[in-house]
Enzyme design. Sequence first.
Site, PDB file in Angstrom:
ATOM      1  N   GLY A 256      50.420  13.853  23.162  1.00 42.52           N
ATOM      2  CA  GLY A 256      51.412  13.021  22.512  1.00 42.52           C
ATOM      3  C   GLY A 256      52.794  13.644  22.600  1.00 42.52           C
ATOM      4  CB  CYS A 257      56.164  12.133  22.586  1.00 45.52           C
ATOM      5  SG  CYS A 257      55.961  10.919  21.254  1.00 45.52           S
ATOM      6  CG  PHE A 258      56.160  13.133  17.222  1.00 46.02           C
ATOM      7  CD1 PHE A 258      57.500  13.434  17.043  1.00 46.02           C
ATOM      8  CD2 PHE A 258      55.723  11.854  16.912  1.00 46.02           C
ATOM      9  CE1 PHE A 258      58.401  12.483  16.566  1.00 46.02           C
ATOM     10  CE2 PHE A 258      56.604  10.893  16.431  1.00 46.02           C
ATOM     11  CZ  PHE A 258      57.949  11.213  16.261  1.00 46.02           C
TER      12      PHE A 258
ATOM     13  CB  THR B 275      54.762  17.621  24.104  1.00 49.88           C
ATOM     14  OG1 THR B 275      53.575  17.018  24.618  1.00 49.88           O
ATOM     15  CG2 THR B 275      55.426  18.438  25.195  1.00 49.88           C
TER      16      THR B 275
END
Length: 328
Positions: A142-144, A146
């Site tokens: 997920g972006c968060f 990372t």
Amino acid sequence: MKVAIVGASGYAGGDLIRLLLTHPHAEVTLATSRKHAGQPIETVHPHLKGFTGLSFENPEPEQIDADVAFLAVPHTAAMNYVRKLLDRGIRVVDLSADYRLPKDVFERVYGVPHIDYFEAPYGIPELHRNEYRNTMFVSNPGCFPTGATLAAAPLARYAHTVIYDSKTGVSGAGDNPSATTHYPNVGDNVNPYKWTSHRHLAEMRLELSRLGSKATGYFTPHLVPVNRGILTTAHILLSEPLSQQEVERIYRDYYKDEYFVRLQFPMLAAVRGTNFCDIRVESEGHRVVAASAIDNLGKGASGQAIQNMNVMFGFDERDGLRGAGVLP
């Protein structure tokens, strides 16, 4: 090498196409979309007009012909594709959450049964690349998680508590309009949401444990009026104090060979459109503040997915990802 992008009409799909235009070993030969099947790519992604000649298609999974497929489909949808693609010898990079978590955790967090679970490598290359070289499948984080994990990773084993505070751009919500992303509700505003219950927290906590940390992780996201980017402030509470010089040395040593991690002041504009993660740290002894900046569609999604593909195939990890950010 032939590349299929399943779910190519969304923001992540569009960014995959854009970035792969410069990849020396890969060519997008299939872009799928149920809603837009038969329409030229540029009807949805006007910035790609004149670059691909592709139109959206809607084949069955058994009809996909590619060396690698990126799954840019909604969470809980990817599990319907993965086995069918792997059985045909197609390598898969999954941008959804379907294989990021243990089965019981996934079913609790996402509220659906997993119909085709298997344990998959988790694709933050800077931390786990050796686990999926030459493999057939990798789960893109997920972006968060990372941006948060890269901010905290060098000090994870020293910490007893890590508190992540993230500010994200509106594109992280996807391309379907909603009251949450309606401009008057976002512009000139900062909105915290899912204060203690965001589903990406499960990934963050799992990563802390993978890094050998016994720290408890907490997370609160905020929506801010920008298109792209995530700025994460990680408050890392240490069992024993570390000086500024010690902390800087730890981060330099940890990321010394990592092209996509830059130890400099984190600015969203400096990473916009790129696969970079910029990090700066400051210590006050028992608390270290580590701030990171990523593009949520770059290092947080499509950029990292391409980096993961490069790891899987043994390419240079920078292939297709060498562009600079856009500043101002």
